[in-house]
Design a protein around this motif. Structure first.
Motif, PDB file in Angstrom:
ATOM      1  N   ASN A  22       0.831  -1.202   0.000  1.00 31.44           N
ATOM      2  CA  ASN A  22       0.000   0.000   0.000  1.00 31.44           C
ATOM      3  C   ASN A  22       0.868   1.255   0.000  1.00 31.44           C
ATOM      4  O   ASN A  22       0.635   2.195  -0.776  1.00 31.44           O
ATOM      5  N   LYS A  23       1.891   1.276   0.840  1.00 28.99           N
ATOM      6  CA  LYS A  23       2.771   2.451   0.926  1.00 28.99           C
ATOM      7  C   LYS A  23       3.550   2.664  -0.362  1.00 28.99           C
ATOM      8  O   LYS A  23       3.768   3.793  -0.781  1.00 28.99           O
ATOM      9  N   SER A  24       3.970   1.581  -1.006  1.00 26.57           N
ATOM     10  CA  SER A  24       4.784   1.744  -2.219  1.00 26.57           C
ATOM     11  C   SER A  24       3.951   2.013  -3.471  1.00 26.57           C
ATOM     12  O   SER A  24       4.454   2.591  -4.422  1.00 26.57           O
ATOM     13  N   THR A  25       2.672   1.608  -3.475  1.00 31.29           N
ATOM     14  CA  THR A  25       1.847   1.782  -4.671  1.00 31.29           C
ATOM     15  C   THR A  25       0.769   2.849  -4.530  1.00 31.29           C
ATOM     16  O   THR A  25       0.265   3.350  -5.528  1.00 31.29           O
ATOM     17  N   GLY A  26       0.377   3.150  -3.299  1.00 35.70           N
ATOM     18  CA  GLY A  26      -0.726   4.077  -3.083  1.00 35.70           C
ATOM     19  C   GLY A  26      -2.092   3.439  -3.298  1.00 35.70           C
ATOM     20  O   GLY A  26      -3.113   4.119  -3.213  1.00 35.70           O
ATOM     21  N   ILE A  27      -2.122   2.148  -3.564  1.00 35.90           N
ATOM     22  CA  ILE A  27      -3.404   1.454  -3.755  1.00 35.90           C
ATOM     23  C   ILE A  27      -4.086   1.334  -2.391  1.00 35.90           C
ATOM     24  O   ILE A  27      -3.459   0.869  -1.428  1.00 35.90           O
ATOM     25  N   PRO A  28      -5.358   1.725  -2.277  1.00 36.53           N
ATOM     26  CA  PRO A  28      -6.050   1.644  -0.989  1.00 36.53           C
ATOM     27  C   PRO A  28      -6.067   0.212  -0.437  1.00 36.53           C
ATOM     28  O   PRO A  28      -6.249  -0.751  -1.184  1.00 36.53           O
TER      29      PRO A  28
END
Length: 163
Positions: A22-28
């Motif tokens: 999540n932190k590396s991709t920004g995907i919720p």
């Protein structure tokens, strides 16, 4: 990779991986444990749980962390990427034990001991749940990107390559 499920034995490192992804991709990121469990250690009705999962499916991008065997195929049909943590039982038991007494985003309470039923679930996971997961992965393998981690080091290396 836009719609991701992270599955595997409790204590295997799924949630830690999902948080880093999540932190590396920004995907919720959505935690099934946080949806299912209430702070009083009861849970919401199955219908409400399933409805909430279907609401997540309507989003353009998501990571769903958790097993819940009854809903794995439902989530597998909707995702484009699967991360399966297939780690040794001893590693999973150690992971579950190490989080006792620690606050977690995915649970509305702090565990004070390793529940005997939960411990048995972890011990039984390779025989009771993994074969079912592998059958589903076989069924959907042509439609999905499937990544299987057998060690935590493999999942860490995957994340490093993403950076």
């Amino acid at each position: 990779m836009k719609k991701v499920i992270v599955i595997g034995c409790p204590g295997s490192g799924k949630t830690t991986f999902a948080e880093k992804l999540n932190k590396s991709t920004g995907i919720p990121l959505y935690y099934l444990d946080a949806i299912w469990h209430k702070p009083d250690k009861t849970h919401i009705p199955r219908e409400d749980f399933d409805k909430r999962i279907r609401e997540i499916f309507r989003e353009d991008r998501w990571i769903i962390d958790g097993n819940y065997k009854r809903t794995i195929e439902m989530r597998l049909k909707e995702c484009d990427t699967v991360f399966l943590f297939d780690l040794p039982t001893e590693v999973c038991l150690q992971g579950a034990t190490e989080r006792i007494g620690k606050g977690r985003y995915d649970m509305p309470w702090i565990e004070t001991e390793l529940d005997p039923e939960f411990e048995q679930f972890i011990k039984d996971f390779p025989e009771d749940t993994l074969p079912y997961i592998y059958e589903l992965l076989k069924k959907y393998k042509s439609e999905k990107q499937i990544i299987i981690f057998r060690t935590r080091k493999e999942s860490d290396e995957f994340l490093k390559k993403m950076r």
